[in-house]
Design a protein around this motif. Structure first.
Motif, PDB file in Angstrom:
ATOM      1  N   TYR A   1      -8.468   9.673  -0.261  1.00 20.25           N
ATOM      2  CA  TYR A   1      -7.858  11.000  -0.236  1.00 20.25           C
ATOM      3  C   TYR A   1      -8.184  11.704   1.069  1.00 20.25           C
ATOM      4  O   TYR A   1      -9.249  11.491   1.662  1.00 20.25           O
TER       5      TYR A   1
ATOM      6  N   ALA B   1      -3.016  11.063   0.261  1.00 23.02           N
ATOM      7  CA  ALA B   1      -3.666  10.092  -0.608  1.00 23.02           C
ATOM      8  C   ALA B   1      -3.022   8.736  -0.405  1.00 23.02           C
ATOM      9  O   ALA B   1      -1.841   8.640  -0.070  1.00 23.02           O
ATOM     10  N   GLN B   2      -3.815   7.684  -0.640  1.00 23.64           N
ATOM     11  CA  GLN B   2      -3.341   6.322  -0.465  1.00 23.64           C
ATOM     12  C   GLN B   2      -3.895   5.444  -1.563  1.00 23.64           C
ATOM     13  O   GLN B   2      -5.055   5.620  -1.970  1.00 23.64           O
ATOM     14  N   ILE B   3      -3.084   4.505  -2.030  1.00 24.39           N
ATOM     15  CA  ILE B   3      -3.533   3.533  -3.022  1.00 24.39           C
ATOM     16  C   ILE B   3      -3.063   2.155  -2.569  1.00 24.39           C
ATOM     17  O   ILE B   3      -1.884   1.949  -2.302  1.00 24.39           O
TER      18      ILE B   3
ATOM     19  N   THR C   1       0.872  -1.169   0.000  1.00 29.43           N
ATOM     20  CA  THR C   1       0.000   0.000   0.000  1.00 29.43           C
ATOM     21  C   THR C   1       0.905   1.215   0.000  1.00 29.43           C
ATOM     22  O   THR C   1       1.787   1.339   0.850  1.00 29.43           O
TER      23      THR C   1
ATOM     24  N   ILE D   1      -3.833  10.234  -7.060  1.00 23.91           N
ATOM     25  CA  ILE D   1      -2.730   9.307  -6.846  1.00 23.91           C
ATOM     26  C   ILE D   1      -2.840   8.170  -7.859  1.00 23.91           C
ATOM     27  O   ILE D   1      -3.944   7.757  -8.231  1.00 23.91           O
ATOM     28  N   SER D   2      -1.690   7.689  -8.308  1.00 26.59           N
ATOM     29  CA  SER D   2      -1.668   6.550  -9.213  1.00 26.59           C
ATOM     30  C   SER D   2      -0.389   5.763  -8.989  1.00 26.59           C
ATOM     31  O   SER D   2       0.547   6.258  -8.363  1.00 26.59           O
TER      32      SER D   2
ATOM     33  N   SER E   1      -7.440   0.330  -4.599  1.00 29.10           N
ATOM     34  CA  SER E   1      -8.386   1.180  -3.878  1.00 29.10           C
ATOM     35  C   SER E   1      -7.689   2.468  -3.458  1.00 29.10           C
ATOM     36  O   SER E   1      -6.541   2.444  -3.021  1.00 29.10           O
ATOM     37  N   ILE E   2      -8.411   3.566  -3.560  1.00 34.73           N
ATOM     38  CA  ILE E   2      -7.823   4.890  -3.343  1.00 34.73           C
ATOM     39  C   ILE E   2      -8.617   5.662  -2.297  1.00 34.73           C
ATOM     40  O   ILE E   2      -9.861   5.623  -2.293  1.00 34.73           O
TER      41      ILE E   2
END
Length: 119
Positions: A59, A49-51, A33, A69-70, A56-57
């Protein structure tokens, strides 16, 4: 050993855009993650932000609709596209990687990249 290196920060006028990059060195990147955090002087570090490994994202409330985010698993990169920047976005931005290995959670941080937004 995992290393994270951020780049892309700088000085930009309000309303402008920047794209931050985080290069991951190590193995099993796709299992991590990945997240961007920021810390302004005198303030606590906060999630931007987290992915997740599954895509799953999430903010932070203050950036929703402006930041994106990507991740690129093939090249072990994470990006943060920041649009409509505001002076309150000024902070040091950090890349974070987190993975659960069996019952142990491992977390890694980059050194940060400075973003300054002028009014």
């Amino acid at each position: 050993q995992v290393q994270l290196v951020e780049s892309g920060g700088g000085l930009v006028q309000a309303g402008g855009s920047l794209r931050l990059s985080c290069r991951f060195s190590g193995s099993a990147f796709s299992a991590y993650t990945m997240a961007w955090y920021r810390q302004a002087p005198g303030k606590q570090r906060e999630l931007v932000a987290q992915i997740t490994s599954g895509g799953s994202i999430d903010y932070g409330d203050s950036v929703t609709g402006r930041f994106a985010i990507s991740r690129d698993n093939a090249n072990k990169m994470v990006y943060l596209q920041m649009n409509d920047l505001k002076p309150e976005d000024t902070a040091m931005y950090y890349c974070k990687g987190r993975v659960l290995r069996f019952t142990t959670e491992r977390t890694y941080w980059g050194q940060g990249t400075q973003v300054t937004v002028s009014s």
